[in-house]
Motif scaffolding. Structure first.
Motif, PDB file in Angstrom:
ATOM      1  N   GLU A 330       0.814  -1.216   0.000  1.00  0.00           N
ATOM      2  CA  GLU A 330       0.000   0.000   0.000  1.00  0.00           C
ATOM      3  C   GLU A 330       0.843   1.260   0.000  1.00  0.00           C
ATOM      4  N   ALA A 331       2.136   1.145   0.370  1.00  0.00           N
ATOM      5  CA  ALA A 331       3.007   2.314   0.440  1.00  0.00           C
ATOM      6  C   ALA A 331       3.498   2.750  -0.940  1.00  0.00           C
ATOM      7  N   TYR A 332       3.205   1.937  -1.968  1.00  0.00           N
ATOM      8  CA  TYR A 332       3.707   2.220  -3.310  1.00  0.00           C
ATOM      9  C   TYR A 332       2.568   2.345  -4.320  1.00  0.00           C
ATOM     10  N   ARG A 333       2.758   3.240  -5.271  1.00  0.00           N
ATOM     11  CA  ARG A 333       1.941   3.298  -6.486  1.00  0.00           C
ATOM     12  C   ARG A 333       2.890   3.006  -7.625  1.00  0.00           C
ATOM     13  N   LYS A 334       2.727   1.832  -8.192  1.00  0.00           N
ATOM     14  CA  LYS A 334       3.703   1.301  -9.144  1.00  0.00           C
ATOM     15  C   LYS A 334       5.054   1.202  -8.422  1.00  0.00           C
ATOM     16  N   ASP A 335       6.097   1.932  -8.888  1.00  0.00           N
ATOM     17  CA  ASP A 335       7.393   1.823  -8.221  1.00  0.00           C
ATOM     18  C   ASP A 335       7.734   3.065  -7.407  1.00  0.00           C
ATOM     19  N   PHE A 336       6.734   3.938  -7.180  1.00  0.00           N
ATOM     20  CA  PHE A 336       6.964   5.171  -6.442  1.00  0.00           C
ATOM     21  C   PHE A 336       6.311   5.122  -5.062  1.00  0.00           C
ATOM     22  N   LEU A 337       7.016   5.653  -4.064  1.00  0.00           N
ATOM     23  CA  LEU A 337       6.445   5.762  -2.723  1.00  0.00           C
ATOM     24  C   LEU A 337       5.314   6.779  -2.720  1.00  0.00           C
ATOM     25  N   VAL A 338       4.208   6.435  -2.075  1.00  0.00           N
ATOM     26  CA  VAL A 338       3.069   7.353  -1.974  1.00  0.00           C
ATOM     27  C   VAL A 338       3.449   8.552  -1.112  1.00  0.00           C
ATOM     28  N   GLU A 339       4.105   8.287   0.020  1.00  0.00           N
ATOM     29  CA  GLU A 339       4.606   9.346   0.893  1.00  0.00           C
ATOM     30  C   GLU A 339       6.127   9.218   0.963  1.00  0.00           C
ATOM     31  N   LYS A 340       6.816  10.139   0.326  1.00  0.00           N
ATOM     32  CA  LYS A 340       8.277  10.045   0.243  1.00  0.00           C
ATOM     33  C   LYS A 340       8.927  10.761   1.416  1.00  0.00           C
ATOM     34  N   HIS A 341       9.646  10.017   2.230  1.00  0.00           N
ATOM     35  CA  HIS A 341      10.394  10.588   3.348  1.00  0.00           C
ATOM     36  C   HIS A 341      11.546  11.423   2.790  1.00  0.00           C
ATOM     37  N   PRO A 342      11.916  12.532   3.460  1.00  0.00           N
ATOM     38  CA  PRO A 342      13.027  13.362   2.974  1.00  0.00           C
ATOM     39  C   PRO A 342      14.314  12.583   2.709  1.00  0.00           C
ATOM     40  N   LEU A 343      14.606  11.574   3.548  1.00  0.00           N
ATOM     41  CA  LEU A 343      15.815  10.776   3.329  1.00  0.00           C
ATOM     42  C   LEU A 343      15.725   9.964   2.048  1.00  0.00           C
ATOM     43  N   MET A 344      14.514   9.549   1.667  1.00  0.00           N
ATOM     44  CA  MET A 344      14.360   8.826   0.405  1.00  0.00           C
ATOM     45  C   MET A 344      14.629   9.756  -0.773  1.00  0.00           C
ATOM     46  N   GLY A 345      14.281  11.030  -0.621  1.00  0.00           N
ATOM     47  CA  GLY A 345      14.624  11.996  -1.660  1.00  0.00           C
ATOM     48  C   GLY A 345      16.131  12.084  -1.851  1.00  0.00           C
ATOM     49  N   MET A 346      16.879  12.046  -0.743  1.00  0.00           N
ATOM     50  CA  MET A 346      18.340  12.051  -0.819  1.00  0.00           C
ATOM     51  C   MET A 346      18.856  10.775  -1.477  1.00  0.00           C
ATOM     52  N   ARG A 347      18.256   9.653  -1.133  1.00  0.00           N
ATOM     53  CA  ARG A 347      18.710   8.386  -1.706  1.00  0.00           C
ATOM     54  C   ARG A 347      18.456   8.334  -3.202  1.00  0.00           C
ATOM     55  N   TYR A 348      17.367   8.914  -3.659  1.00  0.00           N
ATOM     56  CA  TYR A 348      17.106   8.960  -5.103  1.00  0.00           C
ATOM     57  C   TYR A 348      18.128   9.848  -5.799  1.00  0.00           C
ATOM     58  N   ARG A 349      18.585  10.906  -5.120  1.00  0.00           N
ATOM     59  CA  ARG A 349      19.638  11.750  -5.691  1.00  0.00           C
ATOM     60  C   ARG A 349      20.952  10.972  -5.785  1.00  0.00           C
ATOM     61  N   TYR A 350      21.253  10.184  -4.759  1.00  0.00           N
ATOM     62  CA  TYR A 350      22.448   9.331  -4.812  1.00  0.00           C
ATOM     63  C   TYR A 350      22.357   8.363  -5.996  1.00  0.00           C
ATOM     64  N   ILE A 351      21.193   7.747  -6.161  1.00  0.00           N
ATOM     65  CA  ILE A 351      21.004   6.778  -7.253  1.00  0.00           C
ATOM     66  C   ILE A 351      21.190   7.450  -8.604  1.00  0.00           C
ATOM     67  N   HIS A 352      20.630   8.641  -8.759  1.00  0.00           N
ATOM     68  CA  HIS A 352      20.775   9.376 -10.016  1.00  0.00           C
ATOM     69  C   HIS A 352      22.246   9.646 -10.318  1.00  0.00           C
ATOM     70  N   LEU A 353      23.010  10.016  -9.277  1.00  0.00           N
ATOM     71  CA  LEU A 353      24.439  10.271  -9.466  1.00  0.00           C
ATOM     72  C   LEU A 353      25.188   8.986  -9.793  1.00  0.00           C
ATOM     73  N   MET A 354      24.834   7.892  -9.124  1.00  0.00           N
ATOM     74  CA  MET A 354      25.482   6.602  -9.385  1.00  0.00           C
ATOM     75  C   MET A 354      25.339   6.187 -10.844  1.00  0.00           C
ATOM     76  N   ASN A 355      24.175   6.465 -11.411  1.00  0.00           N
ATOM     77  CA  ASN A 355      23.890   6.041 -12.787  1.00  0.00           C
ATOM     78  C   ASN A 355      24.400   7.019 -13.838  1.00  0.00           C
ATOM     79  N   LYS A 356      25.001   8.112 -13.384  1.00  0.00           N
ATOM     80  CA  LYS A 356      25.528   9.096 -14.317  1.00  0.00           C
ATOM     81  C   LYS A 356      26.802   8.576 -14.960  1.00  0.00           C
ATOM     82  N   VAL A 357      26.916   8.757 -16.268  1.00  0.00           N
ATOM     83  CA  VAL A 357      28.133   8.349 -16.978  1.00  0.00           C
ATOM     84  C   VAL A 357      28.987   9.589 -17.189  1.00  0.00           C
ATOM     85  N   PRO A 358      30.246   9.589 -16.722  1.00  0.00           N
ATOM     86  CA  PRO A 358      31.115  10.754 -16.923  1.00  0.00           C
ATOM     87  C   PRO A 358      31.270  11.101 -18.396  1.00  0.00           C
ATOM     88  N   LYS A 359      31.528  12.384 -18.702  1.00  0.00           N
ATOM     89  CA  LYS A 359      31.587  12.841 -20.092  1.00  0.00           C
ATOM     90  C   LYS A 359      32.634  12.094 -20.906  1.00  0.00           C
TER      91      LYS A 359
END
Length: 392
Positions: A330-359
């Motif tokens: 119930e905490a998810y709609r598809k693959d997104f959290l319904v109520e996103k805790h601030p720390l989860m916002g930080m973790r998504y930023r970490y994930i975005h950086l991890m998946n970044k390919v250097p120029k």
């Protein structure tokens, strides 16, 4: 300290004390959205752990000779050197002597995350959630090794005992507790006193604590259910679930061990405890072994395992990232959290950086793709010339 007991707990005859579960096989059906929610965090916890190790040194750098010894401690899937090379957007390697340090972007997100950890609002929220976790136990205390298992999922800071708990002596006390596994005394954490204002589950909060059966309005509390698309329960199982949902709701903060352990009512209480546990976590999910470890300490034995098998509409078990993860549906709609805790916002930023390919790496990939395309065109052209000659 014993868990709070109310009138409902003192009247066991009010509850359904028999087992009526239908002996039918409930198959596991994969949920691609929830699997992705788990898969998305692959290597994240390990990367954050390595980051914390680097930042724990005075120079904010870590000799590779020292880093190489951390593989088992950080549960890395490969050597520390290979792991850091896999994520060049997070880690930098310096030579003479070989050292590991963090990229400016990685440090920037870390500073933002630290600001959240240090904010009074977040600190109070973390303290309340940790206190509620302790209140789920019979004696309002847990061994520290059990809390360590949930440290990541609770969003506790790195040195939470010194940086957080010491500032809340009215809530917590480090003590000795009996380890249910070994029978020995180990270090634990206990709640200084029972806090009635926190003894309200998430489901009770939604309807108002006095609104469930036995309260003023007689509203029953039912667990939200959501099955994977294409998943269907047999009719006899659906009928049982409807009857089971209609049973009185027993708060996870009540002591209901007087209920027959194999009864439907006891199962509903165990589901309530597991539901509340997952709701207290910032990501609304945790590894299955963590759940079983806590269940063993609570004296639930196989009750959590039964809850996972019998109620796939409430809990989902994912097999991604080299483990099994229990997800609160119930905490998810598809693959997104319904109520996103601030720390989860930080973790998504970490994930975005991890998946970044250097120029530089991106240019090499582009050159490689272009070269591959040219070779393919040349190959086709050569093939067409050969076919033309054969036709002549």
């Amino acid at each position: 300290m014993l868990r709070h007991t109310n009138n409902a707990t003192k009247l066991p005859h009010c509850y359904h004390q028999v087992r009526t579960f239908i002996n039918a096989r409930i198959k596991w059906v994969r949920d691609p959205y929830l699997d992705f929610a788990v898969q998305r965090e692959k290597d994240l916890k390990e990367a954050i752990s390595l980051k914390n190790q680097v930042l724990s040194t005075p120079s904010k750098t870590l000799p590779l000779s020292t880093a190489s010894l951390l593989k088992p401690h950080l549960n890395l899937p490969t050597t520390t050197s290979n792991f850091s090379l896999k994520y060049p957007s997070l880690f930098l390697h310096s030579q003479s002597p070989p050292h590991l340090k963090l990229t400016p972007q990685f440090l920037s997100i870390h500073k933002d995350e630290s600001s959240i950890h240090n904010s009074p609002t977040h600190r109070n929220d973390t303290v309340r959630r940790l206190a509620k976790l302790l209140m789920l136990t019979k004696a309002s205390k847990l061994p520290l090794y059990v809390i360590e298992r949930f440290k990541w999922d609770l969003g506790l800071p790195q040195n939470y005992i010194l940086t957080l708990l010491c500032d809340y002596p009215e809530y917590f006390n480090v003590c000795e507790v009996r380890d249910e596994r070994s029978g020995e005394e180990v270090l634990g954490l206990e709640l200084v006193k029972w806090r009635e204002e926190l003894a309200v589950s998430e489901l009770e909060r939604r309807v108002g604590k006095d609104c469930y059966l036995g309260g003023k309005t007689g509203v029953r509390i039912m667990f939200p259910m959501c099955l994977t698309k294409g998943f269907e329960l047999e009719k006899k199982v659906r009928d049982w679930v409807e009857e089971w949902q209609a049973l009185p709701y027993v708060s996870p903060y009540e002591n209901a061990f007087h209920l027959s352990p194999n009864s439907d009512q006891a199962e509903k209480w165990a589901v309530a405890v597991l539901h509340e546990l997952l709701w207290l976590l910032v990501s609304k999910k945790t590894e299955r072994e963590n759940v079983f470890c806590l269940g063993e300490y609570l004296g639930f034995e196989g009750r959590f395992k039964t809850a996972l098998v019998h109620h796939p509409g409430i809990f989902y078990l994912s097999n991604k990232i080299r483990t099994q993860t229990v997800v609160l549906r119930e905490a998810y709609r598809k693959d997104f959290l319904v109520e996103k805790h601030p720390l989860m916002g930080m973790r998504y930023r970490y994930i975005h950086l991890m998946n970044k390919v250097p120029k530089k790496k991106r240019r090499k990939q582009a050159v490689g793709l272009a070269s591959g395309a040219k070779r393919e065109v040349a190959s086709r052209s050569s093939g067409e010339r050969v076919e033309g000659k054969e036709e002549m």
